[in-house]
Design a protein around this motif. Structure first.
Motif, PDB file in Angstrom:
ATOM      1  N   GLY A 130       7.550   7.981  -5.672  1.00  0.00           N
ATOM      2  CA  GLY A 130       6.498   8.133  -5.211  1.00  0.00           C
ATOM      3  C   GLY A 130       6.324   8.370  -3.696  1.00  0.00           C
ATOM      4  N   TRP A 131       7.240   8.852  -3.206  1.00  0.00           N
ATOM      5  CA  TRP A 131       7.460   9.212  -1.683  1.00  0.00           C
ATOM      6  C   TRP A 131       7.539   8.134  -0.885  1.00  0.00           C
ATOM      7  N   VAL A 132       7.557   6.793  -1.271  1.00  0.00           N
ATOM      8  CA  VAL A 132       7.519   5.545  -0.873  1.00  0.00           C
ATOM      9  C   VAL A 132       9.002   4.847  -0.894  1.00  0.00           C
ATOM     10  N   LYS A 158      10.266   8.691   4.277  1.00  0.00           N
ATOM     11  CA  LYS A 158       9.266   8.101   3.335  1.00  0.00           C
ATOM     12  C   LYS A 158       8.129   7.562   4.090  1.00  0.00           C
ATOM     13  N   LYS A 175      -3.084   5.750  -4.970  1.00  0.00           N
ATOM     14  CA  LYS A 175      -2.673   5.216  -3.679  1.00  0.00           C
ATOM     15  C   LYS A 175      -1.384   6.007  -3.144  1.00  0.00           C
ATOM     16  N   ARG A 176      -0.482   6.294  -3.974  1.00  0.00           N
ATOM     17  CA  ARG A 176       0.535   7.246  -3.392  1.00  0.00           C
ATOM     18  C   ARG A 176       0.314   8.432  -2.958  1.00  0.00           C
ATOM     19  N   SER A 177      -0.363   9.005  -3.853  1.00  0.00           N
ATOM     20  CA  SER A 177      -0.616  10.560  -3.363  1.00  0.00           C
ATOM     21  C   SER A 177      -1.767  10.696  -2.202  1.00  0.00           C
ATOM     22  N   ASP A 197      -2.044   8.367   0.151  1.00  0.00           N
ATOM     23  CA  ASP A 197      -0.892   7.780   1.309  1.00  0.00           C
ATOM     24  C   ASP A 197      -0.173   9.053   1.870  1.00  0.00           C
ATOM     25  N   ALA A 198       0.562   9.779   0.814  1.00  0.00           N
ATOM     26  CA  ALA A 198       1.192  10.761   1.308  1.00  0.00           C
ATOM     27  C   ALA A 198       0.698  12.240   1.641  1.00  0.00           C
TER      28      ALA A 198
END
Length: 299
Positions: free
Chosen positions: A83-85, A113, A197-199, A201-202
């Motif tokens: 998730g890029w995190v 990340k 949230k992940r998309s 945030d990224a």
């Protein structure tokens, strides 16, 4: 969901065996389980934590056991998800072993990340990994003229975006034509507007959001792509692969789409490992695709 349960089961089994799990990720546990099942046979890690790029990134390299640096193996660069995190290269030893056992030199790079960075920093890191591989693969027995990109989840985004949008490779002083093929396992390719949230945030800080979407860069002269998805994936819906494949086909680009039915998001990448390989022919289909487009070992 079943993939999460299976990985949780690995953690419970490890705890029962007295393993300290405080800092152990599920992919790390899977790599350990894979090793215990004999997944290390036929593959060896020939380099660990090799520095590359401009931001202290590192990578690992796997090679078929018994081969030397004098051969010219087709090369696979594999990016993990998270998730890029989250995620790290060492935890995905099971993927490195699986692909090396199939006859490839395998490079597994780390990348920066969220929240330390946002789009497009992880793509820039990916492009630097491609440049490093081009410049150094031959030292480890790889053929820099036969490079494919592979990834799972956020790593699939990385692989497919770099394959379709040549901007990032060109900025890294790499000819985009170096990418001979790419495989996306359960990747997000058409997910705007951002609704997780992940998309958010990224990606959401980029002023032109459609530029973050791989489907924006579908083109007739794209390298051959294999898009793997599954109906049971509730993390990255199969519509991502379906839509990208449909657009590429309409343009006349070479693309293959495989849907493995009920298996979930985690099970797709788990199927690369020795103990879970019977879940779906992810490894066999990926290897066949890569060999069709990269060829075999050359002396």
């Amino acid at each position: 969901m079943r993939g999460r349960i299976a990985l949780a089961g690995l953690a419970i089994a490890a705890l029962a065996a007295g393993v300290v799990l405080a800092t152990t990720s599920p992919p790390s546990l899977l790599s350990g389980y894979d090793w215990a099942w004999g997944g290390d046979r036929g593959a060896t890690k020939v380099a660990k934590a090799v520095p590359f790029g401009s931001h202290a990134q590192t990578l690992d390299i796997w090679r078929p056991e018994g081969t030397s640096a004098s051969v010219r193996l087709p090369v696979v660069i594999f990016w993990y998800g998270g998730g890029w995190v989250k995620g790290d290269r060492a935890a995905y030893a099971f993927a490195g072993r699986a692909l090396a056992n199939a006859g490839f030199l395998v490079v597994i790079p780390d990348y920066r990340k969220v929240p330390a960075v946002r789009f497009p920093a992880f793509l820039q890191d990916g492009a630097e990994a491609v440049r490093w591989t081009r410049d150094n693969a031959a030292r480890y027995g790889g053929d820099p003229d036969r490079i494919a990109l592979v990834g799972h989840s956020a790593g699939a985004y990385e692989a497919i975006m770099l394959a379709l949008d040549g901007k990032w490779l060109r900025e890294a002083r790499v000819d985009p034509a170096i990418v001979k093929a790419a495989i996306g396992l359960s990747g997000p390719y058409d997910f705007y507007p951002f609704d997780t949230k992940r998309s958010i945030d990224a990606m959401s800080r980029w002023p032109r959001p459609l530029e973050t979407q791989p489907i924006t860069y579908a083109r007739a002269d794209a390298p051959p792509l294999l898009l793997v998805t599954s109906n049971g994936d509730e993390t990255v819906r199969h519509r991502n692969a379906d839509r990208l494949a449909a657009k590429l086909r309409k343009l006349g680009a070479p693309v293959e789409l495989k849907n493995y039915g009920p298996i979930d998001h985690e099970e797709v990448v788990m199927a690369l490992s020795t103990p879970f390989r019977d879940k779906a022919p992810v490894l066999a289909d990926s290897v066949a695709f890569l060999k069709r487009n990269l060829g075999q070992v050359s002396q």
